[in-house]
Design a protein around this motif. Structure first.
Motif, mmCIF file in Angstrom:
data_model
loop_
_atom_site.group_PDB
_atom_site.id
_atom_site.type_symbol
_atom_site.label_atom_id
_atom_site.label_comp_id
_atom_site.label_asym_id
_atom_site.label_seq_id
_atom_site.Cartn_x
_atom_site.Cartn_y
_atom_site.Cartn_z
ATOM 1 N N ILE A 9 -27.874 74.823 23.594
ATOM 2 C CA ILE A 9 -29.182 75.391 23.277
ATOM 3 C C ILE A 9 -29.135 75.833 21.819
ATOM 4 O O ILE A 9 -28.267 76.610 21.426
ATOM 5 N N ILE A 10 -30.083 75.298 21.027
ATOM 6 C CA ILE A 10 -30.026 75.455 19.575
ATOM 7 C C ILE A 10 -31.355 75.985 19.055
ATOM 8 O O ILE A 10 -32.417 75.479 19.420
ATOM 9 N N GLU A 11 -31.287 76.950 18.160
ATOM 10 C CA GLU A 11 -32.503 77.429 17.496
ATOM 11 C C GLU A 11 -33.122 76.289 16.689
ATOM 12 O O GLU A 11 -32.413 75.459 16.114
ATOM 13 N N ASP A 12 -34.443 76.291 16.631
ATOM 14 C CA ASP A 12 -35.157 75.231 15.912
ATOM 15 C C ASP A 12 -34.692 75.090 14.462
ATOM 16 O O ASP A 12 -34.597 73.981 13.940
ATOM 17 N N SER A 13 -34.384 76.205 13.807
ATOM 18 C CA SER A 13 -34.063 76.190 12.385
ATOM 19 C C SER A 13 -32.790 75.414 12.040
ATOM 20 O O SER A 13 -32.623 75.001 10.888
ATOM 21 N N VAL A 14 -31.894 75.211 13.007
ATOM 22 C CA VAL A 14 -30.625 74.533 12.715
ATOM 23 C C VAL A 14 -30.368 73.331 13.617
ATOM 24 O O VAL A 14 -29.322 72.701 13.515
ATOM 25 N N HIS A 44 -35.880 76.767 27.841
ATOM 26 C CA HIS A 44 -35.300 77.667 26.846
ATOM 27 C C HIS A 44 -36.069 77.579 25.540
ATOM 28 O O HIS A 44 -36.674 76.568 25.223
ATOM 29 N N GLU A 45 -35.984 78.633 24.755
ATOM 30 C CA GLU A 45 -36.534 78.602 23.400
ATOM 31 C C GLU A 45 -35.651 77.698 22.558
ATOM 32 O O GLU A 45 -34.466 77.551 22.813
ATOM 33 N N GLY A 46 -36.209 77.081 21.544
ATOM 34 C CA GLY A 46 -35.445 76.182 20.699
ATOM 35 C C GLY A 46 -35.335 74.810 21.333
ATOM 36 O O GLY A 46 -36.207 74.383 22.093
ATOM 37 N N GLN A 47 -34.251 74.124 21.026
ATOM 38 C CA GLN A 47 -34.017 72.763 21.497
ATOM 39 C C GLN A 47 -32.784 72.748 22.396
ATOM 40 O O GLN A 47 -31.815 73.460 22.117
ATOM 41 N N THR A 48 -32.821 71.938 23.428
ATOM 42 C CA THR A 48 -31.662 71.805 24.321
ATOM 43 C C THR A 48 -31.208 70.353 24.342
ATOM 44 O O THR A 48 -32.014 69.450 24.552
ATOM 45 N N TYR A 49 -29.919 70.175 24.117
ATOM 46 C CA TYR A 49 -29.280 68.861 24.158
ATOM 47 C C TYR A 49 -28.149 68.921 25.158
ATOM 48 O O TYR A 49 -27.634 69.994 25.474
ATOM 49 N N GLN A 73 -17.581 73.528 19.535
ATOM 50 C CA GLN A 73 -17.669 74.994 19.636
ATOM 51 C C GLN A 73 -17.171 75.653 18.352
ATOM 52 O O GLN A 73 -17.781 76.610 17.861
ATOM 53 N N GLU A 74 -16.093 75.143 17.805
ATOM 54 C CA GLU A 74 -15.564 75.700 16.552
ATOM 55 C C GLU A 74 -16.556 75.530 15.410
ATOM 56 O O GLU A 74 -16.751 76.447 14.606
ATOM 57 N N TYR A 75 -17.193 74.367 15.328
ATOM 58 C CA TYR A 75 -18.184 74.120 14.282
ATOM 59 C C TYR A 75 -19.347 75.112 14.401
ATOM 60 O O TYR A 75 -19.765 75.717 13.409
ATOM 61 N N ALA A 84 -26.708 78.922 18.193
ATOM 62 C CA ALA A 84 -26.540 77.898 19.227
ATOM 63 C C ALA A 84 -25.442 78.359 20.176
ATOM 64 O O ALA A 84 -24.545 79.097 19.782
ATOM 65 N N PHE A 85 -25.559 77.933 21.421
ATOM 66 C CA PHE A 85 -24.466 78.200 22.347
ATOM 67 C C PHE A 85 -24.354 77.074 23.355
ATOM 68 O O PHE A 85 -25.284 76.311 23.580
ATOM 69 N N LEU A 86 -23.158 76.986 23.917
ATOM 70 C CA LEU A 86 -22.812 75.925 24.855
ATOM 71 C C LEU A 86 -22.553 76.513 26.233
ATOM 72 O O LEU A 86 -22.061 77.629 26.347
ATOM 73 N N PHE A 87 -22.864 75.741 27.254
ATOM 74 C CA PHE A 87 -22.353 76.029 28.586
ATOM 75 C C PHE A 87 -22.135 74.706 29.291
ATOM 76 O O PHE A 87 -22.815 73.725 29.032
ATOM 77 N N ASP A 88 -21.121 74.677 30.137
ATOM 78 C CA ASP A 88 -20.780 73.411 30.770
ATOM 79 C C ASP A 88 -20.851 73.499 32.279
ATOM 80 O O ASP A 88 -20.898 74.586 32.852
#
Length: 97
Positions: A9-14, A44-49, A73-75, A84-88
């Motif tokens: 899940i990523i904010e639109d700005s990035v 979610h707000e922003g973009q989800t990939y 995740q490191e990047y 942005a954050f990840l979940f698996d």
């Protein structure tokens, strides 16, 4: 068989920068056979990939985590903290016939 899914899940700005970096990472590591998808109509707000791969064992999932997901995740942690954050999730295929 297992489906391994990592949602981002990523904010639109990035989001464009993170998606491009992810594409480059996947292109540099073609042996992993990971698909990149964009979630349509995300709640979610922003973009989800999503990054998805089908594997035969949980050991293969660990290989994907160590080889690809950890780098992503490191990047994000270094360059886009709190943007942005990840979940698996891991799903196992169930025969139905």
């Amino acid at each position: 068989m297992y489906l391994y899914n990592v949602s981002i899940i990523i904010e639109d700005s990035v989001h464009q920068e993170i998606v491009q970096w992810t594409k480059d990472l996947l292109n540099e590591n073609p042996d992993y056979s990971i698909k990149l998808l964009k979630m349509m109509h995300s709640p979610h707000e922003g973009q989800t990939y999503c990054l998805q791969t089908v594997v035969n064992s949980e050991e293969e999932i660990e290989r994907v985590k160590d080889g690809i997901i950890q780098k992503l995740q490191e990047y994000i942690t270094l360059h886009h903290v709190e943007k942005a954050f990840l979940f698996d999730s891991i799903m196992q295929y169930i025969p139905h016939n």
